[in-house]
Design an enzyme around this catalytic site. Sequence first.
Site, PDB file in Angstrom:
ATOM      1  N   ARG A  57      -5.191  -6.176  -1.087  1.00 14.98           N
ATOM      2  CA  ARG A  57      -4.328  -5.454  -0.112  1.00 14.98           C
ATOM      3  C   ARG A  57      -2.911  -5.398  -0.684  1.00 14.98           C
ATOM      4  NH1 ARG A  57      -5.708  -2.034   2.977  1.00 14.98           N
ATOM      5  NH2 ARG A  57      -7.259  -3.361   3.979  1.00 14.98           N
ATOM      6  N   ARG A  85     -12.150  -0.780  -7.512  1.00 15.56           N
ATOM      7  CA  ARG A  85     -11.220  -1.824  -7.048  1.00 15.56           C
ATOM      8  C   ARG A  85     -11.901  -3.128  -6.651  1.00 15.56           C
ATOM      9  NH1 ARG A  85      -9.273  -0.222  -0.885  1.00 15.56           N
ATOM     10  NH2 ARG A  85     -11.371  -0.094   0.026  1.00 15.56           N
ATOM     11  N   HIS A 158      -3.693   3.885  -5.820  1.00 13.85           N
ATOM     12  CA  HIS A 158      -3.368   3.618  -4.400  1.00 13.85           C
ATOM     13  C   HIS A 158      -2.158   2.675  -4.314  1.00 13.85           C
ATOM     14  CE1 HIS A 158      -3.930   2.538  -0.197  1.00 13.85           C
ATOM     15  NE2 HIS A 158      -4.983   3.293  -0.096  1.00 13.85           N
ATOM     16  N   ASP A 203      -0.850   9.127   7.628  1.00 13.25           N
ATOM     17  CA  ASP A 203      -2.006   9.091   6.713  1.00 13.25           C
ATOM     18  C   ASP A 203      -2.284  10.543   6.325  1.00 13.25           C
ATOM     19  OD1 ASP A 203      -5.284   7.445   6.841  1.00 13.25           O
ATOM     20  OD2 ASP A 203      -4.211   8.525   5.246  1.00 13.25           O
ATOM     21  N   GLU A 264       0.535   7.618  -3.082  1.00 17.90           N
ATOM     22  CA  GLU A 264      -0.645   7.459  -3.941  1.00 17.90           C
ATOM     23  C   GLU A 264      -0.966   8.785  -4.642  1.00 17.90           C
ATOM     24  OE1 GLU A 264      -3.573   6.428  -1.018  1.00 17.90           O
ATOM     25  OE2 GLU A 264      -2.134   5.224   0.089  1.00 17.90           O
TER      26      GLU A 264
HETATM   27  O1  TA6 Z   1      -5.003   5.968   1.176  1.00 16.85           O
HETATM   28  C1  TA6 Z   1      -4.930   5.972   2.580  1.00 16.85           C
HETATM   29  C2  TA6 Z   1      -6.198   5.341   3.125  1.00 16.85           C
HETATM   30  O2  TA6 Z   1      -7.321   6.113   2.809  1.00 16.85           O
HETATM   31  C3  TA6 Z   1      -6.039   5.156   4.633  1.00 16.85           C
HETATM   32  O3  TA6 Z   1      -6.874   6.056   5.343  1.00 16.85           O
HETATM   33  C4  TA6 Z   1      -6.402   3.696   4.853  1.00 16.85           C
HETATM   34  O4  TA6 Z   1      -7.793   3.574   5.067  1.00 16.85           O
HETATM   35  C5  TA6 Z   1      -5.950   3.090   3.524  1.00 16.85           C
HETATM   36  O5  TA6 Z   1      -6.388   4.039   2.556  1.00 16.85           O
HETATM   37  C6  TA6 Z   1      -6.420   1.693   3.261  1.00 16.85           C
HETATM   38  O6  TA6 Z   1      -7.794   1.699   3.008  1.00 16.85           O
HETATM   39  P1  TA6 Z   1      -8.497   0.284   2.697  1.00 16.85           P
HETATM   40  O7  TA6 Z   1      -9.939   0.625   2.429  1.00 16.85           O
HETATM   41  O8  TA6 Z   1      -7.793  -0.297   1.513  1.00 16.85           O
HETATM   42  O9  TA6 Z   1      -8.285  -0.555   3.917  1.00 16.85           O
END
Ligand code: TA6
Length: 289
Positions: A57, A85, A158, A203, A264
Amino acid sequence: MGVKLTDTQVTLTHPQDESTSVTILLYGATVTSWKVKGQERLWLSEQAKLDGSKAVRGGIPLVFPVFGKSTDHETSALPQHGFARTSTWEVLGQTSEDPLTVQLGLGPEQLSVEARQQWGRDFTLLYTVSLTGPESLTTKLEVENTDKAPFEFNVLFHTYFRIPDVSKVAVQGLTGKRVADKVLKSNYVEQTTDGVRIDGEVDRVYATESSDPVDITSDGTPIVSITGRKNTEDVVVWNPWTDKANGLADFYPKDGFKQMICVELGAVSKFHTVAPGDKWAAEQTLNAK
Ligand code: TA6
């Protein structure tokens, strides 16, 4: 100084400035830290799992072969954002002294049995991370099709940027771009002329050109400039805000959304295709201001 490799991560320290460094966790090939003159430029949750139990995270998680969750597609059995990842990559070595550069690789043999069953293609990912300057970090992800048939994929860096205050931040370079807004569940053209601001959950996927500059400002002053874009026609802007941050077990502190913004870059608004034997690469350079 230079390159320090442990069982779990590799750290590059700038040869002329030991307070400038980048650290990459082998799990997910996730950049977990990018320090410029001692200042951390990425956001990492204080409860991010760094033990391989789940995607990190924060930092720069890699998205491949699918962004989000797909349906009626050969990637639809994969979890959100794919397996890059959540797989352990191999450090292939240092490929350059100046700029200090390291490469990591991922292939089918490193995937979990489950991931192989969910997406059984033959491929090679080559991830190149480079301290391209005292204030610059370049990431390049190359996809090679080693299969006997073409396959489709998404790629995304990301990136979780650390910022002083979300109420002062703006993303520049998105005016006039088409937006797929997942919060408003609508598509529109970005009208703001002084930068995209964050005052709630955001988002969005912006359709841009790889030639477009993307800057992050705080109180009007540039803090990051993203250049050297290749095959990154999409810019995702994400901030979970209060409710989504509370709903993410590994997002901590819960008000940490006030010190982060995800900007991202990648290729996510459509699937890209690579033919057998061909390669495809996405690249970005982050410049700390
Ligand atoms: O990149 C944005 C996103 O797709 C959001 O919709 C949110 O889900 C974020 O990624 C985080 O995703 P994760 O799977 O890391 O919790």
